[in-house]
Design a protein around this motif. Structure first.
Motif, short mmCIF file in Angstrom:
data_model
loop_
_atom_site.label_atom_id
_atom_site.label_comp_id
_atom_site.label_asym_id
_atom_site.label_seq_id
_atom_site.Cartn_x
_atom_site.Cartn_y
_atom_site.Cartn_z
N PHE A 60 -7.59 -3.51 -9.77
CA PHE A 60 -6.13 -3.59 -10.19
C PHE A 60 -5.58 -2.42 -11.29
N CYS A 61 -4.94 -0.99 -10.23
CA CYS A 61 -4.76 -0.16 -11.52
C CYS A 61 -3.35 0.23 -10.93
N HIS A 62 -2.59 1.27 -11.74
CA HIS A 62 -1.56 1.38 -11.64
C HIS A 62 -1.73 3.09 -11.66
N SER A 63 -0.84 3.95 -10.86
CA SER A 63 -0.73 5.67 -10.85
C SER A 63 -0.18 6.04 -11.77
N ASN A 67 3.75 7.06 -9.32
CA ASN A 67 4.59 5.40 -10.76
C ASN A 67 4.27 4.26 -9.28
N ASP A 68 3.05 4.24 -8.95
CA ASP A 68 2.69 2.80 -8.12
C ASP A 68 1.31 2.54 -8.44
N TYR A 69 1.71 0.66 -8.47
CA TYR A 69 0.34 -0.16 -8.59
C TYR A 69 -0.43 -0.57 -7.70
N LYS A 70 -1.61 -0.56 -7.94
CA LYS A 70 -2.61 0.12 -6.40
C LYS A 70 -3.77 -1.27 -6.51
N LEU A 71 -3.38 -2.76 -5.14
CA LEU A 71 -4.65 -3.24 -5.31
C LEU A 71 -5.43 -2.85 -4.15
N VAL A 72 -6.99 -3.28 -4.37
CA VAL A 72 -7.96 -2.23 -3.60
C VAL A 72 -9.02 -3.45 -3.88
N ARG A 73 -9.63 -3.38 -2.21
CA ARG A 73 -10.66 -3.88 -1.70
C ARG A 73 -11.32 -3.15 -1.27
N SER A 102 -0.09 -1.09 -1.48
CA SER A 102 1.02 -0.02 -1.97
C SER A 102 1.64 -1.09 -3.19
N TRP A 103 1.92 -0.65 -3.99
CA TRP A 103 3.70 -1.75 -5.05
C TRP A 103 4.55 -0.97 -4.26
N LYS A 104 4.78 0.19 -4.04
CA LYS A 104 6.04 0.90 -4.00
C LYS A 104 6.25 0.32 -2.29
N LYS A 105 5.40 0.72 -1.51
CA LYS A 105 5.11 0.61 -0.15
C LYS A 105 4.88 -1.16 0.24
N ASP A 106 5.18 -2.01 -0.46
CA ASP A 106 4.22 -3.79 -0.35
C ASP A 106 4.36 -3.95 1.04
N SER A 107 2.92 -2.63 0.82
CA SER A 107 1.83 -3.02 1.77
C SER A 107 0.64 -2.06 2.46
N TRP A 108 -0.66 -3.44 3.23
CA TRP A 108 -1.32 -2.98 3.00
C TRP A 108 -2.17 -1.87 3.91
N ARG A 109 -3.04 -0.68 3.46
CA ARG A 109 -4.13 0.26 4.29
C ARG A 109 -5.15 0.04 4.55
N THR A 110 -5.43 0.72 5.71
CA THR A 110 -7.10 0.78 5.29
C THR A 110 -7.77 1.95 4.93
N VAL A 111 -8.44 2.34 4.39
CA VAL A 111 -8.97 3.29 3.66
C VAL A 111 -10.48 3.94 4.22
N GLU A 112 -11.12 4.48 5.19
CA GLU A 112 -11.67 4.45 5.79
C GLU A 112 -12.35 5.94 5.09
N ASP A 113 -13.38 6.72 4.33
CA ASP A 113 -14.03 7.04 2.70
C ASP A 113 -16.01 7.07 3.18
#
Length: 285
Positions: A60-63, A67-73, A102-113
């Motif tokens: 869990f972090c804040h950029s 100005n957004d909080y992120k929860l990462v799994r 994303s706290w600002k968007k109130d939604s999840w997204r998938t990241v492939e990296d």
């Protein structure tokens, strides 16, 4: 805001930018994830993502940049099973992916990296809003070595950071641990099973040139044999937290300048810095 009529069992999993990320257990099986602001007493349940995952790491972090909080799994996605069961935990994807809330968007997204990888992950460390994990190898890529996986909270990009060259080539009895130290990533190197409780402490210097990030480790401190049988677990306000290996839930603070060791009334390894904020848990401010 949902008002629960009874008190759940709470497990705080992270703190950043004045908000706490936590698990709430209702009974033995039912639990929710949520964001809590102790200053405003607001709580918000985080809706679970549609995709189920075999979890490898979480953070869990804040950029401050966006100005957004992120929860990462991070982990392996599970395949849908049948009409009766949503997912079958025996059918797991072979590619490591990330789910980012994303706290600002109130939604999840998938990241492939391509930097994402499997292995054994440490607890996350937050440095200037970005997340870092130490990853120990389990076969394939890392073999018996270790590295650091970093997450840039402003653009949802992962990157790998090699440890100082001599560490992975040294005695396998050495253990490493990462921590935040004066706005940089710090690395402890010590013998896990030894009466000699000395350690080395390295600091990561990161410089950006265009879109590239250059990383360089510097040995900041070498501590010889201490008067206490202990090992370093974290840094806090320019001092080092040492865990007493001779007693249960007993800790010390080590001052690198005065070399003084003092007892501290800490009852758990889970220690978080908290800074009060009036930010809404809804992402509206």
């Amino acid at each position: 805001m949902k008002d629960y009529s009874f008190k759940p069992r709470i497990h705080i999993k992270g703190s950043c930018g004045g908000l706490l990320y936590m698990e709430l257990f209702f009974g033995c099986c039912v639990f929710h994830y949520g964001l809590w602001n102790p200053a405003t007493r607001q709580f918000k349940k985080i809706e679970e993502p549609q995709q189920c995952i075999n979890l490898l790491s979480e953070g869990f972090c804040h950029s401050s940049k966006i100005n957004d909080y992120k929860l990462v799994r991070t982990g392996y996605f599970l395949y849908p099973a049948t009409r009766r069961t949503r997912y079958d935990r025996r059918r797991v994807d072979s590619v490591v992916r990330a789910l980012v809330f994303s706290w600002k968007k109130d939604s999840w997204r998938t990241v492939e990296d391509g930097a994402l990888l499997g292995g054994s992950f440490s607890d996350p460390v937050t440095v200037k809003g970005d997340l870092y994990w130490k990853v120990s190898g389990e076969g394939n890529y890392l073999a018996n070595e270790e590295l650091v996986l970093a997450f840039d909270s402003s653009n949802d990009v992962f990157r790998r950071i090699e440890l100082p060259g001599l560490i992975n080539q040294s005695n396998p009895g050495y253990t490493t641990a990462i921590t935040e130290f004066k706005g940089s990533l710090g690395l402890f190197v010590f013998l896990e099973y030894s009466s000699n409780s000395g350690f080395d402490f390295w600091v990561l210097n990161e410089s950006r040139t265009g879109g590239n990030i250059r990383c360089c480790w510097t040995r900041f401190l070498t501590v010889g044999t201490l008067s206490k049988i202990c090992r370093p677990i974290s840094a806090w306000r320019c001092k080092i937290i040492l865990k007493n290996l001779m007693g249960e839930n007993s800790f010390f603070l080590y001052d690198p300048i005065s070399r003084e060791i003092i007892d501290v009334p800490i009852l758990s390894d889970d220690v978080y810095d908290y800074v009060e904020t009036l930010a809404s848990v809804d992402g509206t401010k």
